[in-house]
Design a protein around this motif. Structure first.
Motif, PDB file in Angstrom:
ATOM      1  N   HIS A   1       3.003  10.174  -4.440  1.00 33.05           N
ATOM      2  CA  HIS A   1       1.971  10.374  -3.943  1.00 33.05           C
ATOM      3  C   HIS A   1       0.808   9.285  -4.830  1.00 33.05           C
ATOM      4  CE1 HIS A   1      -1.714  10.805  -2.853  1.00 33.05           C
ATOM      5  NE2 HIS A   1      -1.555  11.353  -1.474  1.00 33.05           N
TER       6      HIS A   1
ATOM      7  N   LEU B   1       6.196   5.895   0.541  1.00 32.70           N
ATOM      8  CA  LEU B   1       5.470   5.102   1.263  1.00 32.70           C
ATOM      9  C   LEU B   1       5.203   4.093   1.204  1.00 32.70           C
ATOM     10  CD1 LEU B   1       1.700   7.637  -0.226  1.00 32.70           C
ATOM     11  CD2 LEU B   1       3.035   7.548   2.286  1.00 32.70           C
TER      12      LEU B   1
ATOM     13  N   GLN C   1       2.779   1.007   0.674  1.00 28.66           N
ATOM     14  CA  GLN C   1       1.064   0.277   0.392  1.00 28.66           C
ATOM     15  C   GLN C   1       0.748  -1.338   0.599  1.00 28.66           C
ATOM     16  OE1 GLN C   1      -0.795   1.350  -3.530  1.00 28.66           O
ATOM     17  NE2 GLN C   1      -2.323   0.486  -3.087  1.00 28.66           N
TER      18      GLN C   1
ATOM     19  N   LEU D   1      -1.718   2.936   2.908  1.00 28.01           N
ATOM     20  CA  LEU D   1      -0.342   3.853   3.118  1.00 28.01           C
ATOM     21  C   LEU D   1       0.127   3.965   4.564  1.00 28.01           C
ATOM     22  CD1 LEU D   1      -1.784   6.868   0.701  1.00 28.01           C
ATOM     23  CD2 LEU D   1      -0.631   4.526  -0.097  1.00 28.01           C
ATOM     24  N   VAL D   2       0.836   4.097   4.063  1.00 30.42           N
ATOM     25  CA  VAL D   2       2.409   4.147   5.871  1.00 30.42           C
ATOM     26  C   VAL D   2       3.548   5.071   5.059  1.00 30.42           C
ATOM     27  CG1 VAL D   2       3.662   3.321   7.634  1.00 30.42           C
ATOM     28  CG2 VAL D   2       1.952   1.773   6.626  1.00 30.42           C
ATOM     29  N   PRO D   3       3.700   6.159   6.259  1.00 26.42           N
ATOM     30  CA  PRO D   3       4.637   7.471   5.133  1.00 26.42           C
ATOM     31  C   PRO D   3       6.231   6.354   5.481  1.00 26.42           C
ATOM     32  CG  PRO D   3       2.987   8.030   6.710  1.00 26.42           C
ATOM     33  CD  PRO D   3       3.201   6.904   6.792  1.00 26.42           C
ATOM     34  N   VAL D   4       7.134   6.245   4.549  1.00 30.11           N
ATOM     35  CA  VAL D   4       8.527   6.149   5.097  1.00 30.11           C
ATOM     36  C   VAL D   4       9.009   7.338   4.752  1.00 30.11           C
ATOM     37  CG1 VAL D   4      10.529   4.787   3.629  1.00 30.11           C
ATOM     38  CG2 VAL D   4       8.271   4.137   3.231  1.00 30.11           C
TER      39      VAL D   4
END
Lengths: 127, 333, 218
Positions: free
Chosen positions: A64, A86, A88, A93-96
């Motif tokens: 994070h 994530l 970026q 921020l797109v979660p993986v």
């Protein structure tokens, strides 16, 4: 699992009449067959690790932005949908996430590296 | 419906503030960190002025009596939804009956004090004089005009978007727009009317020394500790309108910065005003921490406000783009 | 030509226009007039009268504030005093003792006794110049300068609603519990603010307050 533990489990299978038991662990899979009084024990080879590809381009983050430590440590269990990194894109921020339940093996891309579509991000061993 | 489970005091319902009522003696109130609340609302597809819960003291626990999307913005923290970690500034879905626990976090790249619990649909308390913000002094607005207590049940508004199992996030603005002087968090300040009435020595030290935020600091104002700030001659002003950010110097010589709940008028001499663009930083500065003041010109202050506007524009644009990309990638489970 | 008022900036949020000279009702009537005028200006979010001064909150801070300041000063010079015939309310006050914890400080500063202070304080009819400080609080004009006492060195964290206090050349009544830098000399009881009413305040600029001595505690 130790041999002594295996024998105990095998004894239970004989007593209860269960034909087969599959045990999944981080190191692979154990198969205990109860063949009418005799039991056979096989250790299956590890399942192949699954390399999880990036869904789109971005800067891959293994931690994070506010934190020093990674989302997940090698060898730890992950559940389906759990955030392991994530992507970026600008301020976004797109979660993986882990696609399945399993064991996290390692990050395949380093923290703060630019990745493209389908670049492997991490490896996990599904259960 | 959200139920407050912790007995921790000082959490309040806040939107972006109450405007147009200063002439009745009613201050603006609103989130101390407006960027955090606004970004949270954008992430959830809310109206940007939707109310959230501002949480300055931990641990804090709530139970969701209905399923909803939520995001914790503002200060870093250790949070979990039942047993699942909740990461700051990333949206998550809560099922009905789940319990959110927020505890004081460990070391963070941003040492800040206030967490915002934003929910899809917003905290739907009634409007009072055009705002849902808590007016503590007037005992109206927010939830019954007071800080939240154990057992309070807060209504949640209707979410604008369908629920998404795993959401998106925003890089906290403290990382995108850092501001420090000599490794101390910095706050930009414009000179105020009585600046020249303070001794030269006081003015030099005002800019050169660091200022500690004392424990007598809250949503009304931050009382600072540092060098003595002395006027050249006694000043007794007529009461006049003041706004959040105004730095007053009472006769004791230690400045007080007016914050969101500050009274809308005052009469102590003013040495400076924290620019609007930096009030969110100050609103997050923890008690016991230190800040430095940096003098700016009017043009620089307006430019700084434009930077904030640009950041919010970027957040809106990227969140909209992110939703499109994720739908195309079939990312939503 | 009269002195120009002093205009200063309150960050990028607002500006403050302060009239010259002794505090007077005539000047305040011009402040009311100017306030009503600028409320309609597109760049103004809120116009807030104070004691012979006026604060303007911006919708957006102007890139260059000078044209706005010039326009404001022109409007000031052409503003005609606005007289407002309001109503008068009478408030019974217990002066001194527990009701007025800072009476001793006012006595020490002015050299007057508690009875004299109460007499002087309750003599005038106080016009409401403006509202501010906290919901429903009235700034009053016309206090006798003999009982003027500086604001306290450090604000008191909580004084109760109904507290009658002196700060510099001004006096007023707290509408609710809260912090204050003023000297509390007595206590009265009245509901000044009700959020469910329109307007929510008991008094408006142009109304008046008369204090009546209920008791002087020595």
């Amino acid at each position: 699992m130790t041999n002594e533990q295996m024998e105990v489990v095998a004894g239970w299978l004989v007593q209860t009449g269960i034909a087969m038991l599959e045990l999944d662990g981080p190191d692979g899979q154990w198969l205990i067959r109860n063949d009418g009084g005799t039991t056979t024990l096989t250790q299956q080879s590890k399942r192949p690790a699954l390399a999880v590809p990036s869904p789109h381009a971005g800067v891959f983050l293994t931690r994070h932005p506010l934190h020093a430590g990674a989302f997940v440590q090698a060898g730890s269990a992950v559940s389906k949908g759990q955030i392991v990194g994530l992507l970026q894109v600008g301020v976004l921020l797109v979660p993986v996430v882990a696609p399945r339940d399993g064991v996290f093996v390692n990050y395949a891309s380093a923290d703060r590296t630019l990745v493209g579509y389908a670049t492997p991000l991490f490896e996990m061993r599904p259960l | 419906m959200i139920e407050i489970l912790s007995s921790t005091a000082l959490a309040t319902v806040q939107d972006l503030g109450r405007f147009g009522a200063l002439g009745w003696g009613v201050s603006h109130s609103g989130a101390m960190d407006r960027l955090a609340l606004t970004a949270g609302n954008i992430l959830l597809g809310n109206d940007e002025n939707c109310a959230g819960i501002e949480i300055p003291i931990f641990p804090f626990r709530v139970r969701f009596h209905q399923a909803c999307d939520l995001v914790l913005t503002g200060a870093d923290h250790l949070a979990r939804l039942d047993d699942v970690p909740v990461w700051p500034w990333l949206t998550i879905h809560a099922g009905a009956g789940q319990i959110l626990t927020i505890e004081r976090g460990g070391p963070s790249r941003w040492q800040a004090s206030r967490v915002y619990l934003c929910v899809a649909g917003g905290i739907d308390v009634p409007l009072a004089l055009g705002s849902r913000s808590t007016q503590l002094r007037g005992q109206f607005g927010g939830h019954q005009g007071r800080t939240l207590q154990q057992g309070d049940r807060l209504p949640v508004g209707v979410a604008a978007q369908a629920l998404r199992p795993v959401g998106m996030g925003i890089v906290p603005p403290a990382l995108t727009m850092p501001l420090e002087v000599d490794a101390t968090p910095a706050i930009r300040v414009l000179r105020a009317a009585e600046y020249a009435a303070f001794t030269d020595q006081s003015c030099v030290e005002f800019w050169a020394k660091s200022w500690k935020i004392t424990s007598q600091s809250d949503r009304y104002g931050y009382r600072l500790a540092g060098p003595m700030i002395e006027p050249k001659y006694p000043l007794e002003l007529r009461s006049h309108g003041i706004v959040p950010g105004v730095i007053q110097v009472p006769h004791g010589g230690q400045p007080i910065i007016q914050m969101r709940d500050a009274q809308p008028s005052g009469g102590y001499p003013k040495i400076g005003t924290v620019i609007d663009a930096d009030l969110w930083r100050l609103g997050q500065a923890p008690i016991g921490s230190s800040v430095r003041f940096v003098e700016v010109t009017w043009a620089e202050a307006v430019r700084a406000l434009q930077d904030v506007t640009d950041w919010l524009d970027e957040v809106r644009r990227m969140v909209a783009l992110g939703l499109t990309v994720r739908q195309e990638a079939g990312h939503d489970q | 030509m009269a002195h120009d008022p002093v205009v200063s900036m309150l960050g990028t949020t607002a500006l403050l226009l302060e009239a010259h000279g002794e505090t007077s009702l005539g000047t305040q009537q011009k402040i009311w007039s100017l306030s009503g005028q600028v409320m309609d200006w597109p760049e103004v979010l809120e116009a807030v009268p104070g004691m012979n001064n006026l604060m303007l909150c911006f919708r957006q801070p102007p890139l260059d504030p000078q044209p706005l300041v010039t326009r404001l000063l022109e409007a000031w010079h052409t503003a005609r005093p606005m007289t407002m015939e309001g109503r008068t309310i009478e408030l019974p006050v217990i002066y001194g003792g527990e009701a007025g914890p800072h009476m001793a400080d006012v006595m020490a500063h002015t050299g007057l006794g508690a009875e004299e202070i109460a007499e002087i304080h309750s003599a005038p009819l106080y016009p409401v110049y403006a509202l501010g400080s906290h919901p429903g609080y009235c700034y009053l004009g016309g206090m006798d300068h003999r009982i003027a006492t500086p604001r306290r060195k450090t604000p008191v964290l909580k004084i109760p609603g109904g507290a009658v206090s002196i700060g510099g050349f001004q006096t007023g009544v707290s509408a609710s519990d809260g912090p204050s830098g003023w000297n509390t000399i007595g206590t009265t009881s009245m509901v000044f603010f009700d959020v469910s009413k329109q307007p929510p305040t008991l008094l408006q600029p142009g109304d008046s307050i008369r204090f009546r001595i209920q008791q002087v505690v020595r």
